[in-house]
Design an enzyme around this catalytic site. Structure first.
Site, PDB file in Angstrom:
ATOM      1  N   CYS B 202       0.972  -1.109  -0.113  1.00  0.00           N
ATOM      2  CA  CYS B 202      -0.162   0.095   0.034  1.00  0.00           C
ATOM      3  C   CYS B 202       0.922   1.504  -0.051  1.00  0.00           C
ATOM      4  CB  CYS B 202      -0.895   0.075   1.293  1.00  0.00           C
ATOM      5  SG  CYS B 202      -1.644  -1.515   1.606  1.00  0.00           S
ATOM      6  N   HIS B 206       1.006   5.239  -1.999  1.00  0.00           N
ATOM      7  CA  HIS B 206       0.448   6.197  -1.071  1.00  0.00           C
ATOM      8  C   HIS B 206       1.257   6.877  -0.047  1.00  0.00           C
ATOM      9  CE1 HIS B 206      -3.276   5.236  -3.183  1.00  0.00           C
ATOM     10  NE2 HIS B 206      -3.013   3.804  -2.658  1.00  0.00           N
ATOM     11  N   ARG B 245     -12.363  -0.823  -1.745  1.00  0.00           N
ATOM     12  CA  ARG B 245     -11.129  -0.117  -2.010  1.00  0.00           C
ATOM     13  C   ARG B 245      -9.785  -1.267  -1.740  1.00  0.00           C
ATOM     14  NH1 ARG B 245      -8.429   3.446  -5.178  1.00  0.00           N
ATOM     15  NH2 ARG B 245      -7.848   1.096  -5.606  1.00  0.00           N
ATOM     16  N   CYS B 249      -7.430  -2.685  -4.662  1.00  0.00           N
ATOM     17  CA  CYS B 249      -5.829  -2.410  -4.426  1.00  0.00           C
ATOM     18  C   CYS B 249      -5.170  -3.861  -4.621  1.00  0.00           C
ATOM     19  CB  CYS B 249      -5.613  -1.814  -3.198  1.00  0.00           C
ATOM     20  SG  CYS B 249      -5.875   0.038  -3.130  1.00  0.00           S
TER      21      CYS B 249
END
Lengths: 119, 288
Positions: B202, B206, B245, B249
């Site tokens: 992740c 991000h 979400r 991902c």
């Protein structure tokens, strides 16, 4: 040269017979060889698929399966169903390699994730 | 002579060992779970990376990082694409169950203005409870079938509840309970762990690359990323929950996603929400 003359010239029926026998024998050998190969490949596919599936299960235990492994396993099965065992074996081996890579990732990341952490 | 050398050697070895022990922090201190320190470091990282951005603007994701997109977003917000879902959620929330009770009976303050307190750690269960999970548990406790965690109804309900909390800062609590600390740590580990054939975590998108493009999209910063949930995504052509979400991902990195509301996803939501404490709820949101 003499031999050629004899086979294609004066002894034409014999030449034809020899040619036909040779062709038949060759065809039989090819048929036998390919059926032997197909039989071996079914077993080979089953073994390769089982190994790949086991590796993917192991990745699942690490909660780290890859979608590419699942789709390659499905492709291997499809190829086997279509009788294309060479492709089925190759795809099973590819799936095994993918599963092993996901196991390696899942195992090494147990510690490696810390290198990315914001501190 | 030999004895003297041996003694000198032993002394040097002892001195080195003592120095090593004194220099190394105790293992327990190095591995101590300190959510407050983690949240401070997390917020400092992003405010340093984007010094012109106000803390509360992080909740607008890519729209705060790109001027053109920001202009488009301001216009879009006049007739937001999540509006239909919001109306649907309001209606659903008010609709009583077959037994006469309603969602309001399951939540503090009748379910209004409480989004900022979710997820929370349930000490009876020993696990994290998200808003999506609490809503389905409420339905089941009242004899109703649970909703899909990734489809419209759940997004509509959570969207409405987020709307009633707009502007309220995330206020996630981590009690001094080893299980809660462990859940936070597991969420953090999930966030930073590379997975999938593309070997992305992740954080790869991000934390390391917010503001950069990945194909046509501008990556959102992890700080404040859940404050805008649920979201209408043009890419999805509809609304999506936090569960959706996370699953998307994972799939995008070519990893097999976990089941919605699996322990790891709940812990991930706990971690991401906690490190965004203090940032306002802005959901429901819209993203490209």
């Amino acid at each position: 040269m003499k031999m050629t003359m004899r086979l294609t010239g004066s002894n034409r029926p014999i030449a034809r017979l020899v040619l036909a026998t040779t062709l038949l024998t060759t065809m039989l050998q090819i048929t036998r060889a390919s059926s032997a190969q197909a039989a071996a490949s079914v077993d080979e596919f089953k073994a390769a698929y089982a190994v790949a599936e086991a590796a993917n299960t192991q990745a699942g235990a690490l909660r780290n399966q890859w979608t590419a492994t699942a789709s390659t396993l499905a492709d291997a099965k499809k190829a086997a169903d279509a009788g294309n065992f060479d492709a089925a074996v190759a795809l099973s081996k590819e799936a095994e390699a993918l599963a092993k890579a996901s196991i390696f990732q899942g195992t090494s990341e147990k510690q490696a994730w810390k290198a990315q952490e914001i501190r | 002579m030999k004895v003297r050398s041996a003694i000198s050697l032993a002394s040097v070895a002892l001195a080195l060992a003592a120095l090593t022990l004194a220099a190394a922090p105790p293992a327990s201190a190095a591995n101590a779970i300190d959510p407050a320190a983690d949240a401070r470091a997390f917020q400092k990282f992003f405010t340093t990376k984007f010094p012109k951005l106000k803390l509360e603007d992080f909740v607008n994701g890519p729209y705060s990082l790109n001027e053109d997109m920001h202009r488009q977003w301001v216009e879009k917000e006049e007739f937001p694409p999540y509006e239909f879902s919001l109306d649907m959620g309001k209606e659903m929330f008010a609709q009583p169950f077959k037994n006469g009770k309603s969602y309001a009976d399951c939540f503090a303050n009748g379910g209004i203005g409480i989004r900022q307190n979710y997820p929370y750690f349930d000490d009876k269960e020993g696990k994290v409870v998200t808003l999506e999970l609490a809503l389905n548990r409420c339905r089941q406790a009242n004899g109703e079938a649970p909703f899909s965690y990734v489809k419209d109804e759940m997004a509509a309900l959570t969207g409405y509840m987020a709307f009633t909390s707009r502007g309220k800062p995330f206020d996630i609590k981590i009690p001094n309970d080893p299980r809660a600390l462990e859940a936070f740590e597991t969420g953090k580990q999930y966030f930073y762990t590379r997975r999938g054939q593309l070997n992305f975590s992740c954080a790869s998108c991000h934390v390391q690359n917010p503001g950069e493009r990945i194909r046509a999209e501008i990556l959102a910063p992890a700080l404040g990323i859940l404050n805008a949930m649920p979201i209408y995504r043009s890419e999805w052509g509809g609304m999506g929950t936090i569960s959706r979400r996370f699953i998307t991902c994972n799939v995008q990195t070519r990893g097999v996603p976990l089941d919605p509301q699996s322990d790891e996803y709940r812990d991930l939501e706990y971690y991401l929400s906690y490190v965004s404490n203090g940032l306002p709820i802005s959901g429901p949101g819209a993203r490209p």
